[in-house]
Design a protein around this motif. Structure first.
Motif, PDB file in Angstrom:
ATOM      1  N   GLY A  68       0.877  -1.165   0.072  1.00 19.93           N
ATOM      2  CA  GLY A  68      -0.006   0.076  -0.018  1.00 19.93           C
ATOM      3  C   GLY A  68       0.632   1.436  -0.154  1.00 19.93           C
ATOM      4  O   GLY A  68       0.467   2.380  -0.646  1.00 19.93           O
ATOM      5  N   PHE A  69       2.032   1.372   0.786  1.00 21.37           N
ATOM      6  CA  PHE A  69       2.779   2.626   0.934  1.00 21.37           C
ATOM      7  C   PHE A  69       3.715   2.668  -0.217  1.00 21.37           C
ATOM      8  O   PHE A  69       4.934   2.410  -0.006  1.00 21.37           O
ATOM      9  CB  PHE A  69       3.227   2.333   2.227  1.00 21.37           C
ATOM     10  N   CYS A  70       3.377   3.069  -1.366  1.00 21.20           N
ATOM     11  CA  CYS A  70       3.963   3.025  -2.658  1.00 21.20           C
ATOM     12  C   CYS A  70       5.026   4.470  -2.757  1.00 21.20           C
ATOM     13  O   CYS A  70       6.094   4.285  -3.225  1.00 21.20           O
ATOM     14  CB  CYS A  70       3.368   3.446  -4.095  1.00 21.20           C
ATOM     15  N   GLN A  71       4.658   5.242  -1.646  1.00 15.32           N
ATOM     16  CA  GLN A  71       5.589   6.315  -1.617  1.00 15.32           C
ATOM     17  C   GLN A  71       7.051   5.947  -1.152  1.00 15.32           C
ATOM     18  O   GLN A  71       8.004   6.585  -1.466  1.00 15.32           O
ATOM     19  CB  GLN A  71       4.964   7.442  -0.887  1.00 15.32           C
ATOM     20  N   GLY A  72       7.210   4.651  -0.165  1.00 15.40           N
ATOM     21  CA  GLY A  72       8.249   4.307   0.420  1.00 15.40           C
ATOM     22  C   GLY A  72       8.838   3.243  -0.246  1.00 15.40           C
ATOM     23  O   GLY A  72       9.706   2.461   0.376  1.00 15.40           O
ATOM     24  N   ALA A  73       8.468   2.852  -1.448  1.00 12.57           N
ATOM     25  CA  ALA A  73       8.856   1.743  -2.038  1.00 12.57           C
ATOM     26  C   ALA A  73      10.450   1.763  -2.127  1.00 12.57           C
ATOM     27  O   ALA A  73      11.025   2.596  -2.459  1.00 12.57           O
ATOM     28  CB  ALA A  73       8.336   1.463  -3.375  1.00 12.57           C
ATOM     29  N   PRO A  74      11.196   0.461  -1.945  1.00 12.65           N
ATOM     30  CA  PRO A  74      10.421  -0.695  -1.624  1.00 12.65           C
ATOM     31  C   PRO A  74      10.256  -0.878  -0.260  1.00 12.65           C
ATOM     32  O   PRO A  74      11.079  -0.187   0.590  1.00 12.65           O
ATOM     33  CB  PRO A  74      11.629  -1.651  -1.979  1.00 12.65           C
ATOM     34  N   MET A 127       1.283   4.626  11.722  1.00 11.82           N
ATOM     35  CA  MET A 127       1.295   5.544  10.690  1.00 11.82           C
ATOM     36  C   MET A 127      -0.060   6.069  10.312  1.00 11.82           C
ATOM     37  O   MET A 127      -1.123   5.343  10.265  1.00 11.82           O
ATOM     38  CB  MET A 127       2.103   5.133   9.519  1.00 11.82           C
ATOM     39  N   PRO A 128       0.028   7.347  10.030  1.00 15.06           N
ATOM     40  CA  PRO A 128      -1.458   8.031   9.792  1.00 15.06           C
ATOM     41  C   PRO A 128      -2.060   7.221   8.654  1.00 15.06           C
ATOM     42  O   PRO A 128      -3.207   7.119   8.288  1.00 15.06           O
ATOM     43  CB  PRO A 128      -1.383   9.488   9.488  1.00 15.06           C
ATOM     44  N   PHE A 129      -1.100   6.858   7.586  1.00 15.44           N
ATOM     45  CA  PHE A 129      -1.475   6.451   6.325  1.00 15.44           C
ATOM     46  C   PHE A 129      -2.189   5.156   6.405  1.00 15.44           C
ATOM     47  O   PHE A 129      -3.353   4.799   5.674  1.00 15.44           O
ATOM     48  CB  PHE A 129      -0.268   6.192   5.518  1.00 15.44           C
ATOM     49  N   PHE A 130      -2.160   4.195   7.354  1.00 11.38           N
ATOM     50  CA  PHE A 130      -2.577   2.972   7.674  1.00 11.38           C
ATOM     51  C   PHE A 130      -3.607   3.165   8.866  1.00 11.38           C
ATOM     52  O   PHE A 130      -4.611   2.331   8.710  1.00 11.38           O
ATOM     53  CB  PHE A 130      -1.480   1.871   8.055  1.00 11.38           C
ATOM     54  N   LEU A 384      -1.906   2.553  -2.267  1.00  8.98           N
ATOM     55  CA  LEU A 384      -3.108   1.910  -2.418  1.00  8.98           C
ATOM     56  C   LEU A 384      -3.786   2.023  -0.954  1.00  8.98           C
ATOM     57  O   LEU A 384      -3.005   1.574  -0.041  1.00  8.98           O
ATOM     58  CB  LEU A 384      -2.802   0.646  -2.729  1.00  8.98           C
ATOM     59  N   ILE A 385      -5.112   2.556  -0.916  1.00  9.55           N
ATOM     60  CA  ILE A 385      -5.753   2.680   0.326  1.00  9.55           C
ATOM     61  C   ILE A 385      -7.071   2.203   0.320  1.00  9.55           C
ATOM     62  O   ILE A 385      -7.732   1.741  -0.802  1.00  9.55           O
ATOM     63  CB  ILE A 385      -5.917   4.222   0.608  1.00  9.55           C
ATOM     64  N   GLU A 386      -7.815   1.715   1.555  1.00 15.53           N
ATOM     65  CA  GLU A 386      -9.071   1.320   1.572  1.00 15.53           C
ATOM     66  C   GLU A 386      -9.752   2.008   2.591  1.00 15.53           C
ATOM     67  O   GLU A 386      -9.413   1.953   3.834  1.00 15.53           O
ATOM     68  CB  GLU A 386      -9.404  -0.344   1.728  1.00 15.53           C
ATOM     69  N   VAL A 387     -10.817   2.824   2.473  1.00 13.74           N
ATOM     70  CA  VAL A 387     -11.492   3.384   3.545  1.00 13.74           C
ATOM     71  C   VAL A 387     -12.875   3.272   3.646  1.00 13.74           C
ATOM     72  O   VAL A 387     -13.686   2.948   2.569  1.00 13.74           O
ATOM     73  CB  VAL A 387     -11.316   5.008   3.298  1.00 13.74           C
ATOM     74  N   PRO A 388     -13.549   3.278   4.801  1.00  4.21           N
ATOM     75  CA  PRO A 388     -14.939   3.381   4.743  1.00  4.21           C
ATOM     76  C   PRO A 388     -15.755   4.316   3.727  1.00  4.21           C
ATOM     77  O   PRO A 388     -15.286   5.380   3.721  1.00  4.21           O
ATOM     78  CB  PRO A 388     -15.396   3.688   6.554  1.00  4.21           C
TER      79      PRO A 388
END
Length: 629
Positions: A68-74, A127-130, A384-388
């Motif tokens: 999900g956290f593509c910004q920090g790949a790999p 992490m706020p992202f997750f 990539l994220i998934e939210v309500p």
């Protein structure tokens, strides 16, 4: 390999594999999604294998799907500690194996640091992202090896299928899906249970199930990530659907050929599912039989439309047909066909296991559950994220996206891919659900979400997306074939500084008529980017047409290029200009208007930002770029 022939055998196998997983000890999970692979994750994975063996550390290395956290790949996850490390290259591996795996220490520099609080985040939940996500469809991504069916079984894989085949009638399955309120995640948002019910009621001795994996929206990779990272959940959802609609022994997963990793992992998963007895004859000893074929598409965007996709599977020229009859009544080869997208099917197993009411507790009154999105653009955290359903756009941008990049000011969020619309900053407190986005002139779409800043020209932005849909039009119906072409020509003129009075009104009229008269969803939604940007950013269109200027300072064909007084006489612009338009006189360099083609080459090389665009008829510079760094 063990062929599972009963529910009891499956449950025993699941328990054994779950216990084995719990005793695994140190495990390094290396993201092998497309984004991380592009950043060098394959080399990172091999480096871990080699270094663990060299240092004699007792640990496993497994590949996962997108974390999900593509910004920090790999990115990697170290279990059982649950530590999340980002930007891990092959060069970092020896030290990580020595310090983290061998000695149990920490390497703080590889943990995420919250830019707002400065806090070190060791685990994803820190992490706020997750932390603000709710993963249902993406529940297994980053946790299991997508190429090992035992990993899927260890987290309860195929137990929903066993429950369905041994204790539920088809009608009960459909009722549970209807209770969940799940709507199609491919964009149209049609109630899934109602579609399944229609397919079951349709008369026919032969029916089909199709999974639409032809995700073609620029900036969207939700379905690709699911197919790459959790293919068995999609397969399990399809088998359950086949049982529910009745008289269905055949299914297809339609994937565009530009997704080679998804094709590869789906192929492996299908072979494993057959070998273990989840596909083929007499599944789990219940007498139910069903199999799936993988169909590769040639990459036409229009094949995302259901009837066009079926034409492609049949080997015909892909173009839409008139509906009704609907696909559930007359679909593939004229037979009743139930078609859903990848994310929809991935939700089915967990809905069956936990119940429709459990799923329906999330979301809004009319848009239940969660939605996966790909957030890209001028935000700190892309991925990539998934939210309500019901979370606002502003919350997504600020909490998950981490806010705007430095010096960037939020201007709009584009949702729904090339068929969606642009929502300005003033409406970002709108909840993300099907109805709210439609009211604003946009749409949910498959889940692309592009965040743009003040440096984005909304006229050019709309032109970019319309150019995409116009090129992807199948050409069958005149409104789409001719109408989008005419709209594109008008936009081309406007961004070239040749717009005329009446162009905006003509775009609006053409857009409305194309939406009303096009045959399929591609044409009906193609004008959305143009109509929404005219609605919310009309002044930018007017500036291009009336003042021959681009407020965002990006359209290089609008205005006149001028060299200002702060020129340092370096001559880089003269040497770079491909048209010989930059001349030298005693006072310094100047641009000859008759020779200048406004290509913008000089803007990119000026070290002090002395070259700028001047609005037609005005002496005051309206656009002055930052110096080259």
């Amino acid at each position: 390999m063990t062929r599972i022939t009963s529910r009891q055998m499956l449950e025993r196998m699941v328990r054994e594999l779950a216990e084995k997983r719990a005793r695994a000890g140190l495990v390094v999970k290396v993201c092998q999604g497309t984004g991380c692979l592009a950043a060098g994750a394959e080399e990172t994975f091999r480096a871990f294998q080699e270094e663990i063996a060299r240092q004699g550390v007792k640990a496993q290395v497994i590949p996962t799907g997108c974390q999900g956290f593509c910004q920090g790949a790999p990115v990697i996850t170290v279990e059982p500690r649950g530590w999340f490390l980002h930007r891990i290259t092959a060069a970092d591996v020896p030290k990580i194996v020595d310090v983290v795996l061998k000695r149990g220490g920490e390497l703080v520099q590889h943990f995420y640091r919250d830019p707002q609080t400065g806090k070190i985040c060791r685990r994803p939940e820190d992490m706020p992202f997750f932390r603000h996500q709710l993963k249902i469809a993406l529940r297994n991504l980053g946790k299991i090896n997508p190429m090992d069916i035992e990993d899927y079984l260890a987290v309860g894989g195929y137990t929903a299928l066993a429950k369905v085949l041994t204790e539920m009638t088809p009608e009960e399955v459909i009722e549970e899906v209807k209770k969940s309120g799940l709507r199609g995640r491919g964009g149209a948002g049609f109630p899934t249970g109602v579609k399944w019910e229609g397919a079951r009621r349709a008369p026919g001795a032969r029916k089909f199930v199709i999974c639409n994996g032809d995700e073609g929206d620029p900036g969207a990779f939700m379905d690709a990530s699911l197919m790459e990272g959790d293919p068995h959940s999609v397969i399990e959802g399809m088998i359950i659907c086949a049982y529910a609609i009745g008289n269905c022994r055949e299914g297809y997963i339609y994937v565009r050929e530009e997704y080679p990793l998804a094709v590869k992992r789906l192929s492996i998963a299908l072979e494993q599912a057959r070998a273990w007895g989840f596909l083929g004859e007499d599944i789990l000893g219940t007498g139910f039989s069903f199999d799936i074929q993988l169909k590769k598409g040639a990459g036409a965007f229009v094949c995302g439309e259901s009837t066009t996709l079926m034409m492609s599977i049949e080997g015909k020229r892909p173009s839409p047909r008139v509906t009704p009859p609907r696909s559930v009544e007359k679909g593939l080869w004229g037979m009743p066909t139930c078609l859903n997208n990848v994310e929809t099917f991935a939700n089915i197993p967990i809905i069956i296991l936990k119940g429709g009411e459990w799923y329906a507790q999330y979301g809004t009154e009319t848009s239940k559950g969660t939605k996966a999105f790909c957030i890209t653009g001028k935000v700190r955290n892309t991925g990539l994220i998934e939210v309500p359903m019901g979370m606002t756009l502003r919350e997504i941008v600020q909490k998950l996206g981490g806010g705007m990049l430095e010096e960037a000011q939020l201007k709009a969020v584009q949702t729904g891919g090339p068929s969606g619309g642009c929502i300005p900053e003033e409406y970002l407190d709108t909840p993300v659900d099907y109805e709210s986005l439609t009211r604003l002139g946009s749409m949910m779409g498959s889940g692309g979400m592009v965040v743009v800043d003040e440096g984005t020209c909304m006229v050019e932005f709309a032109r970019f997306f319309l150019n995409f849909t116009q090129q992807e039009s199948c050409g069958k119906c005149p409104p789409c074939r001719i109408g989008t072409y005419e709209m594109l020509q008008i936009l081309n003129r406007i961004v070239a500084g040749e717009g005329q009075e009446g162009d905006i009104e003509l775009l609006e009229e053409l857009g409305r008529k194309i939406k009303e008269t096009s045959l399929c969803g591609l044409g009906q939604s193609a004008p959305n980017p143009v109509l929404s940007t005219i609605k919310y950013f009309r002044e930018e269109y007017e500036a291009h047409i009336r003042e021959k200027r681009c407020p965002a300072r990006t359209c290089t064909k609008v205005g006149k290029y001028v060299i200002g007084e702060d020129c340092v006489q370096c001559g880089w612009c003269r040497d770079t200009c491909p048209h010989g338009a930059i001349l030298e006189k005693r006072e310094g360099f100047y641009i000859e208007p008759d020779l200048c083609q406004r290509c913008g080459a000089c803007l990119g090389v000026c070290p002090v930002g002395a070259i700028y665009l001047e609005a037609a008829g005005g002496e005051k510079p309206w656009s002055k770029p930052s110096p080259v760094r």
